[in-house]
Design a protein around this motif. Structure first.
Motif, mmCIF file in Angstrom:
data_model
loop_
_atom_site.group_PDB
_atom_site.id
_atom_site.type_symbol
_atom_site.label_atom_id
_atom_site.label_comp_id
_atom_site.label_asym_id
_atom_site.label_seq_id
_atom_site.Cartn_x
_atom_site.Cartn_y
_atom_site.Cartn_z
ATOM 1 N N ALA A 214 0.841 -1.200 0.000
ATOM 2 C CA ALA A 214 0.000 0.000 0.000
ATOM 3 C C ALA A 214 0.876 1.250 0.000
ATOM 4 O O ALA A 214 0.638 2.197 -0.767
ATOM 5 C CB ALA A 214 -0.917 -0.002 1.215
ATOM 6 N N SER B 123 2.506 1.667 -3.428
ATOM 7 C CA SER B 123 1.609 2.093 -4.508
ATOM 8 C C SER B 123 1.275 3.573 -4.366
ATOM 9 O O SER B 123 1.062 4.268 -5.349
ATOM 10 C CB SER B 123 0.349 1.224 -4.567
ATOM 11 O OG SER B 123 -0.582 1.616 -3.598
ATOM 12 N N HIS C 8 -1.245 -1.407 -6.330
ATOM 13 C CA HIS C 8 -2.471 -1.288 -5.548
ATOM 14 C C HIS C 8 -3.279 -2.591 -5.621
ATOM 15 O O HIS C 8 -3.850 -3.046 -4.628
ATOM 16 C CB HIS C 8 -3.307 -0.107 -6.021
ATOM 17 C CG HIS C 8 -4.537 0.098 -5.201
ATOM 18 N ND1 HIS C 8 -4.490 0.466 -3.874
ATOM 19 C CD2 HIS C 8 -5.853 -0.072 -5.497
ATOM 20 C CE1 HIS C 8 -5.728 0.530 -3.394
ATOM 21 N NE2 HIS C 8 -6.560 0.204 -4.354
ATOM 22 N N HIS D 22 -1.658 -4.978 -3.384
ATOM 23 C CA HIS D 22 -2.006 -4.629 -2.006
ATOM 24 C C HIS D 22 -3.350 -5.238 -1.619
ATOM 25 O O HIS D 22 -3.497 -5.853 -0.565
ATOM 26 C CB HIS D 22 -2.047 -3.108 -1.824
ATOM 27 C CG HIS D 22 -2.916 -2.689 -0.671
ATOM 28 N ND1 HIS D 22 -2.613 -3.016 0.634
ATOM 29 C CD2 HIS D 22 -4.112 -2.055 -0.634
ATOM 30 C CE1 HIS D 22 -3.579 -2.569 1.431
ATOM 31 N NE2 HIS D 22 -4.491 -1.990 0.682
ATOM 32 N N ARG D 23 -4.357 -5.089 -2.501
ATOM 33 C CA ARG D 23 -5.687 -5.627 -2.190
ATOM 34 C C ARG D 23 -5.665 -7.147 -2.101
ATOM 35 O O ARG D 23 -6.295 -7.747 -1.236
ATOM 36 C CB ARG D 23 -6.699 -5.156 -3.235
ATOM 37 C CG ARG D 23 -6.998 -3.664 -3.089
ATOM 38 C CD ARG D 23 -7.809 -3.143 -4.268
ATOM 39 N NE ARG D 23 -9.001 -3.931 -4.514
ATOM 40 C CZ ARG D 23 -9.398 -4.340 -5.721
ATOM 41 N NH1 ARG D 23 -8.687 -4.028 -6.785
ATOM 42 N NH2 ARG D 23 -10.492 -5.040 -5.868
#
Ligand SMILES: [Zn+2]
Ligand SMILES: [Zn+2]
Length: 275
Positions: free
Chosen positions: A13, A16, A28, A31-32
């Motif tokens: 996170a 990004s 990103h 990250h998710r």
């Protein structure tokens, strides 16, 4: 070094947020994905301590058989399949052809991926099974590695799950640390030997570095494989090897451009029978 999925999700996170626009989207997304995997890891009820009671380190070192057995993960179709569907839904944003298998097939394909490093059903299914298993494999590695003399393993595949390494950290002229692409276990391995096929002739091995000599790609002309990594002696700041993998796609592009590949199925590198 201990790696956790929650730390990795957080680091992705932060990266990004600071990345140039063309890289930020992908970071990103990662990250998710890793936030989802971390959430699942936190919810697992996996306790491998009962298997450690009669675990023989001597036998482990001598046989070269990775410590973790797939059965120990205790996957059941009723709970594993809905999880696979959840991961597939997220992966489809990037890999539209990614489809979850049927409930009956889910655990079976996970087992096949674990044992062969491929489901035999294509790259999208392999990516799905790798991601779906990640919470279990990272958790298993976290529980098992404190009990394993990792520096004595000295093999090119993961001491915990048998996976291929996909990142190396050069620590000295003689040694590097390899990082498992599946469970993130780290172990010691000599420089000057191909982790994938065992080739040790200097004529067949080479490496390329970035101009600052911080990042590098080690290549093997015997099996055509490469591994990317970083020279910790030249790296400034705190090195987070599991994060660096995601920040260095350029190293993969340039290795592939030069005709090298990442190893895929275990059988491509089946070792001679040592028994
Ligand atoms: Zn592993
Ligand atoms: Zn090789």
């Amino acid at each position: 070094m201990k790696h956790t999925l929650a730390d990795l999700a957080e680091a992705l996170a932060a990266q990004s947020a600071n990345a140039p626009e063309d890289e930020a989207d992908l970071l990103h997304f990662y990250h998710r994905l890793f936030a989802l995997l971390a959430q699942q890891q936190a919810a697992l009820e996996l306790d491998l301590s009962k298997h450690l009671a009669d675990f023989s380190r001597k036998q482990w070192l001598r046989s070269g058989e990775p410590a973790l057995r797939f059965e120990w993960l205790g996957l059941a179709p009723s709970t594993f399949h809905p999880w696979v569907e959840q991961v597939a839904a997220l992966l489809r944003e990037r890999v539209p052809e990614c489809q979850a298998p049927t409930p009956e097939e889910s655990v079976e394909l996970a087992a096949r991926y674990y044992h062969d490093n491929t489901t035999g059903k294509g790259a999208a299914m392999d990516a799905l099974m790798q991601s779906a298993l990640t919470p279990w494999l990272w958790e298993a590695a976290a529980q098992l590695t404190p009990h394993l003399p990792l520096d004595e393993w000295l093999r090119g595949y993961c001491p915990v799950c048998g996976g291929f390494p996909d990142f190396e950290v050069i620590v000295s002229n003689k040694w590097r640390r390899l990082l498992c692409e599946r469970c993130a276990a780290e172990w010691r391995f000599p420089n000057g030997v191909c982790p994938f096929c065992g080739e040790d002739s200097p004529d067949m091995l080479g490496f390329y570095t970035t101009e600052d000599e911080v990042y590098r790609i080690d290549v093997c002309d015997a099996c055509g494989s490469y591994i990317k990594g970083v020279d910790s002696r030249r790296f400034e700041g705190t090195l987070n090897a599991v994060l660096e993998r995601f920040l260095t796609p350029g190293l993969d592009y340039s290795a592939v451009e030069q005709g090298y590949t990442r190893p895929e199925a275990f059988e491509d590198f089946a070792e001679g029978d040592e028994t």
